[in-house]
Design a protein around this motif. Structure first.
Motif, PDB file in Angstrom:
ATOM      1  N   LEU A 134       0.856  -1.179   0.000  1.00 17.13           N
ATOM      2  CA  LEU A 134       0.000   0.000   0.000  1.00 17.13           C
ATOM      3  C   LEU A 134       0.894   1.231   0.000  1.00 17.13           C
ATOM      4  CD1 LEU A 134      -2.812   1.338   0.259  1.00 17.13           C
ATOM      5  CD2 LEU A 134      -2.535   1.154   2.748  1.00 17.13           C
ATOM      6  N   ILE A 181       0.955   5.072   0.525  1.00 16.80           N
ATOM      7  CA  ILE A 181       0.205   6.200   1.072  1.00 16.80           C
ATOM      8  C   ILE A 181       1.011   7.461   0.790  1.00 16.80           C
ATOM      9  CG2 ILE A 181      -0.871   7.244   3.096  1.00 16.80           C
ATOM     10  CD1 ILE A 181      -1.070   4.449   4.328  1.00 16.80           C
ATOM     11  N   ALA A 198      -2.918   4.997  -2.370  1.00 19.44           N
ATOM     12  CA  ALA A 198      -3.821   5.744  -1.498  1.00 19.44           C
ATOM     13  C   ALA A 198      -3.391   7.200  -1.564  1.00 19.44           C
ATOM     14  CB  ALA A 198      -3.752   5.226  -0.067  1.00 19.44           C
ATOM     15  N   GLY A 210      -5.559   6.121   2.875  1.00 13.74           N
ATOM     16  CA  GLY A 210      -4.631   5.036   3.180  1.00 13.74           C
ATOM     17  C   GLY A 210      -5.093   4.170   4.334  1.00 13.74           C
ATOM     18  N   VAL A 260       3.504  -1.163   4.009  1.00 13.43           N
ATOM     19  CA  VAL A 260       3.033   0.186   3.704  1.00 13.43           C
ATOM     20  C   VAL A 260       4.243   1.064   3.424  1.00 13.43           C
ATOM     21  CG1 VAL A 260       1.920   2.254   4.638  1.00 13.43           C
ATOM     22  CG2 VAL A 260       0.924   0.002   5.077  1.00 13.43           C
TER      23      VAL A 260
END
Length: 134
Positions: free
Chosen positions: A8, A10, A34, A40, A52
């Motif tokens: 992910l 962010i 995100a 996020g 992340v």
């Protein structure tokens, strides 16, 4: 089932998101963008992630707040976080000290693509944390 590690991203800069997606997908990772901290956290709760990549300076919620919220959540706390930001840790010493131990690596932009992939691979190899999909 796809066995690619899920990362992910962010970040609030669309150009950086696009660059990271290209780089990470070339490294055989699955990415989810995100656009900011609020999105996020929502995506992390909805879809999970193996790692992340977190920017610190974002318009809606800063990365330090995202990190603290993740680590206070019993479901999210074990997801490893690599901070990827233009700010060095010396520019935010109070936050860097307060959040010590909450992130596994800290990369300052601009970054080397080779170095980023090496560090992401190291984290994913050494930290087998998974969040179950809802």
């Amino acid at each position: 089932m796809d066995d690619k590690h899920r990362i992910l991203i962010i970040e609030d800069d669309p150009g950086i998101i696009e660059l990271l997606e290209v780089v990470l997908e070339s490294g055989q990772y699955q990415t989810t963008p995100a656009h900011g901290g609020t999105q996020g956290l929502r995506l992390l709760r909805e879809t999970g992630a193996d790692l992340v990549l977190l920017d610190l300076m974002m318009d809606d919620v800063d990365g330090w707040s995202v990190l603290q919220e993740m680590k206070a959540d019993r479901v999210l706390r074990d997801v490893p976080v690599i901070i990827l930001t233009v700010r060095s840790p010396w520019e935010d010493p109070e936050y860097a000290d307060a959040c010590a131990g909450m992130y596994v690596d800290y990369i300052v932009k601009p970054f080397s693509v080779h170095d980023l992939l090496k560090r992401v691979d190291r984290v994913l190899t050494n930290h087998r944390s998974q969040i179950p999909n809802p």
